[in-house]
Design a protein around this motif. Structure first.
Motif, PDB file in Angstrom:
ATOM      1  N   HIS A 116     -21.837 -48.597  27.823  1.00 53.01           N
ATOM      2  CA  HIS A 116     -20.558 -48.006  27.417  1.00 53.01           C
ATOM      3  C   HIS A 116     -20.013 -47.044  28.468  1.00 53.01           C
ATOM      4  O   HIS A 116     -18.819 -47.042  28.761  1.00 53.01           O
ATOM      5  N   GLU A 117     -20.883 -46.217  29.030  1.00 53.99           N
ATOM      6  CA  GLU A 117     -20.412 -45.265  30.036  1.00 53.99           C
ATOM      7  C   GLU A 117     -19.953 -45.989  31.290  1.00 53.99           C
ATOM      8  O   GLU A 117     -18.946 -45.617  31.903  1.00 53.99           O
ATOM      9  N   ALA A 129     -28.193 -45.627  27.709  1.00 55.81           N
ATOM     10  CA  ALA A 129     -28.899 -46.475  26.748  1.00 55.81           C
ATOM     11  C   ALA A 129     -29.253 -45.715  25.473  1.00 55.81           C
ATOM     12  O   ALA A 129     -29.328 -46.303  24.396  1.00 55.81           O
ATOM     13  N   ALA A 130     -29.497 -44.406  25.574  1.00 58.83           N
ATOM     14  CA  ALA A 130     -29.769 -43.541  24.406  1.00 58.83           C
ATOM     15  C   ALA A 130     -30.948 -44.044  23.585  1.00 58.83           C
ATOM     16  O   ALA A 130     -30.864 -44.209  22.375  1.00 58.83           O
ATOM     17  N   ARG A 153     -22.753 -44.804  19.493  1.00 58.89           N
ATOM     18  CA  ARG A 153     -23.330 -44.459  18.185  1.00 58.89           C
ATOM     19  C   ARG A 153     -23.154 -45.604  17.186  1.00 58.89           C
ATOM     20  O   ARG A 153     -24.049 -45.898  16.394  1.00 58.89           O
ATOM     21  N   ASP A 154     -21.990 -46.250  17.220  1.00 60.36           N
ATOM     22  CA  ASP A 154     -21.735 -47.360  16.309  1.00 60.36           C
ATOM     23  C   ASP A 154     -22.718 -48.499  16.553  1.00 60.36           C
ATOM     24  O   ASP A 154     -23.278 -49.067  15.603  1.00 60.36           O
ATOM     25  N   LEU A 155     -22.955 -48.839  17.813  1.00 57.89           N
ATOM     26  CA  LEU A 155     -23.897 -49.910  18.138  1.00 57.89           C
ATOM     27  C   LEU A 155     -25.313 -49.553  17.688  1.00 57.89           C
ATOM     28  O   LEU A 155     -26.014 -50.369  17.088  1.00 57.89           O
ATOM     29  N   LEU A 156     -25.749 -48.327  17.959  1.00 59.35           N
ATOM     30  CA  LEU A 156     -27.106 -47.921  17.605  1.00 59.35           C
ATOM     31  C   LEU A 156     -27.315 -47.905  16.093  1.00 59.35           C
ATOM     32  O   LEU A 156     -28.386 -48.279  15.603  1.00 59.35           O
ATOM     33  N   ILE A 177     -16.644 -43.033  24.453  1.00 56.77           N
ATOM     34  CA  ILE A 177     -17.926 -43.602  24.879  1.00 56.77           C
ATOM     35  C   ILE A 177     -19.005 -43.319  23.832  1.00 56.77           C
ATOM     36  O   ILE A 177     -19.763 -44.203  23.433  1.00 56.77           O
ATOM     37  N   ALA A 178     -19.089 -42.061  23.395  1.00 55.96           N
ATOM     38  CA  ALA A 178     -20.113 -41.669  22.427  1.00 55.96           C
ATOM     39  C   ALA A 178     -19.933 -42.385  21.094  1.00 55.96           C
ATOM     40  O   ALA A 178     -20.921 -42.790  20.459  1.00 55.96           O
TER      41      ALA A 178
END
Length: 370
Positions: A209-210, A293-294, A253-256, A248-249
């Motif tokens: 995303h970033e 990747a978080a 967050r939505d994907l995770l 971006i965040a």
């Protein structure tokens, strides 16, 4: 999972000018009280080796309100001020237990602007929320419905760097119950090319995303650096940068959330690596990609959702050579370098995809520990 789960429901809201002014004043007072209490507690320990408590800081707050210098603290609700002292106490307890660093001072520019209200400081009636010191309810956008007959026990109001306002309602959610038991289990291998690789061979693409907004972000940051300090144009440029970061965040967050929910719902046991992300970020060549990747956020979501739905999470030691061990014959091939993406086991001749093989080994190691 035992008992009723406490769950926070977060919504955007749009305050009136009067409400925004009151909330901004509250945020400032919360930050001031927190910093003053932290400074006083630090000084008490440095000079007299005295360990102070929440009760003592609460007494200090009463004294501060009586002074002419800090009389404006009486203009906001006392509950958020008391709550920030409780948060400070929790920070010290975590520090004493060696679970966190020493509490740090809050910054006007960098720290999260928030205030927490308990039941005595807000009114919840017919789906309308009215905070203390306010005459009108908040204009909340109900993007999803609350559980029937929900009664918030705590309300947290916040404003992010992009200027968006949020309200979080903590409720007891009876809709969160244990899922039917299953025999399914999955091992996860975190990566950069693929966000995670599952032991069943599935690879979840890393959307980066970033990286997708990097050029736009870099341009906005260059424009910000050219603006005069404390000027209106600089404030506008800073807001533009913050909105890109927020976009971006939000997508990350939505994907995770979607990925973690799917993994927990489909599997009774989830096995992950006990990675030290903080240490891995010291690698300056990979720090940006690892942050994007978080992995830590994904692990946190999997763990608390597993607690909700009666699932189990097992962590495998970070030192386990999952990438260099054959998942068929268990022979370790120490000569494999990090750049090798596919290899053939010299012992049994099995051809391996590096990430899929690692995920299978992680699953086997986790199930062996049960």
């Amino acid at each position: 999972m035992s008992g009723v789960v406490k769950r926070a429901y977060k919504y955007r809201f749009y305050p009136s000018p009067q409400q925004a002014e009151q909330l901004n004043r509250t945020f400032g007072c919360v930050r001031l009280v927190y910093n003053r209490a932290l400074d006083a507690r630090t000084s008490a320990w440095t000079t007299d080796r005295q360990r102070t408590t929440y009760v003592q800081t609460s007494g200090w707050l009463t004294e501060w309100k009586r002074t002419e210098e800090l009389a404006f603290l009486n203009d906001v609700s006392s509950v958020p001020l008391q709550q920030t002292l409780r948060h400070l106490q929790a920070g010290f307890v975590a520090f004493w237990d060696k679970r966190a660093r020493y509490p740090r001072f809050k910054s006007k520019r960098k720290s999260r602007a928030s205030a927490e209200y308990t039941r005595s400081a807000f009114r919840w009636r017919d789906g309308l929320l009215t905070l203390a010191k306010m005459d009108e309810p908040l204009a909340i956008v109900w993007s999803r419905a609350l559980p029937k007959d929900a009664q918030p026990s705590t309300v947290t109001v916040s404003r992010d760097a992009a200027g968006r306002w949020f309200v979080s309602l903590l409720i007891e959610d009876p809709t969160v119950t244990s899922l039917p038991a299953t025999d399914a289990a999955v091992g996860l291998d975190a990566g950069i090319t693929s966000l995670v690789t599952l032991s069943n061979g599935e690879k979840v693409t890393n959307p980066r995303h970033e990286g997708a907004d990097r050029r736009k972000l870099a341009k906005a940051q260059r424009e910000l650096s050219r603006k005069a300090r404390d000027s209106r144009n600089r404030a506008k440029a800073r807001l533009k940068v913050a909105r890109i970061h927020a976009r971006i965040a939000d997508r990350r967050r939505d994907l995770l959330h979607k990925l973690s929910t799917r993994l927990v719902r489909e599997n009774q046991t989830v096995v992950i690596e006990d990675l030290s992300v903080r240490n891995m970020l010291r690698n300056h060549s990979l720090a940006r990609a690892i942050s994007d990747a978080a992995w830590a956020d994904l692990r946190r979501m999997i763990e608390y959702k597993s607690g909700w739905y009666g699932r189990r999470v097992i962590s495998v030691s970070r030192w386990y050579p999952s990438s260099k061990t054959c998942s068929t014959c268990a022979q370790v091939n120490a000569s494999i370098s990090l750049s090798v993406r596919a290899w053939t086991c010299p012992g049994c001749g099995t051809s391996h995809d590096r990430d899929v093989n690692a995920a299978r080994n992680i699953l086997a190691a986790g199930l062996a520990e049960r």
